[in-house]
Design a protein around this motif. Structure first.
Motif, short mmCIF file in Angstrom:
data_model
loop_
_atom_site.label_atom_id
_atom_site.label_comp_id
_atom_site.label_asym_id
_atom_site.label_seq_id
_atom_site.Cartn_x
_atom_site.Cartn_y
_atom_site.Cartn_z
N THR A 145 57.51 25.78 33.03
CA THR A 145 56.68 26.69 32.23
C THR A 145 55.30 26.09 31.96
N ALA A 146 55.25 24.82 31.57
CA ALA A 146 53.96 24.19 31.26
C ALA A 146 53.08 24.13 32.50
N ALA A 147 53.67 23.79 33.63
CA ALA A 147 52.88 23.70 34.87
C ALA A 147 52.35 25.06 35.28
N THR A 148 53.18 26.09 35.20
CA THR A 148 52.71 27.42 35.59
C THR A 148 51.66 27.96 34.63
N ASP A 149 51.77 27.61 33.36
CA ASP A 149 50.75 28.03 32.39
C ASP A 149 49.40 27.39 32.71
N VAL A 150 49.42 26.11 33.06
CA VAL A 150 48.17 25.41 33.41
C VAL A 150 47.56 26.01 34.66
N ILE A 151 48.39 26.26 35.67
CA ILE A 151 47.88 26.84 36.92
C ILE A 151 47.32 28.22 36.67
N THR A 152 48.00 29.02 35.88
CA THR A 152 47.53 30.37 35.59
C THR A 152 46.21 30.34 34.84
N THR A 153 46.11 29.51 33.81
CA THR A 153 44.89 29.43 33.02
C THR A 153 43.73 28.90 33.85
N ASP A 154 43.93 27.77 34.52
CA ASP A 154 42.86 27.18 35.33
C ASP A 154 42.52 28.06 36.51
N THR A 197 42.79 31.37 36.71
CA THR A 197 42.04 32.54 36.23
C THR A 197 40.61 32.15 35.92
N THR A 198 40.40 31.01 35.32
CA THR A 198 39.05 30.55 35.01
C THR A 198 38.25 30.32 36.27
N ALA A 199 38.84 29.69 37.26
CA ALA A 199 38.14 29.42 38.51
C ALA A 199 37.81 30.70 39.26
N ILE A 200 38.76 31.61 39.34
CA ILE A 200 38.52 32.87 40.05
C ILE A 200 37.45 33.69 39.34
N THR A 201 37.45 33.69 38.03
CA THR A 201 36.42 34.41 37.27
C THR A 201 35.05 33.81 37.53
N ALA A 202 34.95 32.48 37.57
CA ALA A 202 33.66 31.82 37.81
C ALA A 202 33.15 32.15 39.21
N VAL A 203 34.00 32.11 40.20
CA VAL A 203 33.58 32.42 41.58
C VAL A 203 33.18 33.88 41.69
N GLY A 204 33.94 34.78 41.10
CA GLY A 204 33.61 36.20 41.14
C GLY A 204 32.28 36.49 40.47
N THR A 205 32.03 35.86 39.33
CA THR A 205 30.77 36.05 38.63
C THR A 205 29.60 35.54 39.47
N ALA A 206 29.77 34.40 40.11
CA ALA A 206 28.71 33.86 40.97
C ALA A 206 28.44 34.78 42.15
N LEU A 207 29.47 35.32 42.77
CA LEU A 207 29.28 36.22 43.91
C LEU A 207 28.59 37.52 43.49
N ILE A 208 28.97 38.07 42.36
CA ILE A 208 28.32 39.29 41.88
C ILE A 208 26.85 39.00 41.53
N GLY A 209 26.59 37.84 40.94
CA GLY A 209 25.20 37.46 40.64
C GLY A 209 24.37 37.32 41.91
N LEU A 210 24.93 36.70 42.96
CA LEU A 210 24.20 36.57 44.22
C LEU A 210 23.97 37.92 44.88
N ALA A 211 24.94 38.81 44.80
CA ALA A 211 24.77 40.15 45.36
C ALA A 211 23.67 40.90 44.61
N GLY A 212 23.64 40.78 43.30
CA GLY A 212 22.57 41.41 42.51
C GLY A 212 21.20 40.84 42.85
N LEU A 213 21.15 39.52 43.03
CA LEU A 213 19.89 38.88 43.40
C LEU A 213 19.41 39.36 44.76
N ALA A 214 20.33 39.53 45.71
CA ALA A 214 19.97 40.02 47.04
C ALA A 214 19.43 41.45 46.96
#
Length: 71
Positions: free
Chosen positions: A31-40, A42-59
């Protein structure tokens, strides 16, 4: 009994003991390991998605400015 036959007999006995032995049913706490993977994750995927949307807007803004100057 020569050495090779003795080794074979011992190995066979050990394998049979492992197969016949009741498998361990100890619970593994994941449980602890899956919680860490899920939290980290989600954070990483959100950061990458935000960066890609920002680059698309800049383009889009860059093409709009370029089109208004050279268009």
């Amino acid at each position: 009994m020569n050495r090779t036959k003795l080794k074979s007999a011992l190995i066979g006995t050990a394998i049979a003991a492992i197969i016949v032995a009741e498998p361990s049913s100890a619970a593994i706490a994941v449980t602890a390991a899956t919680d860490v993977i899920t939290t980290d994750g989600t954070t990483a995927i959100t950061a990458v998605g935000t960066a890609l949307i920002g680059l698309a807007g800049l383009a889009v803004v860059f093409r709009w400015i370029k089109g208004s100057i050279f268009g």
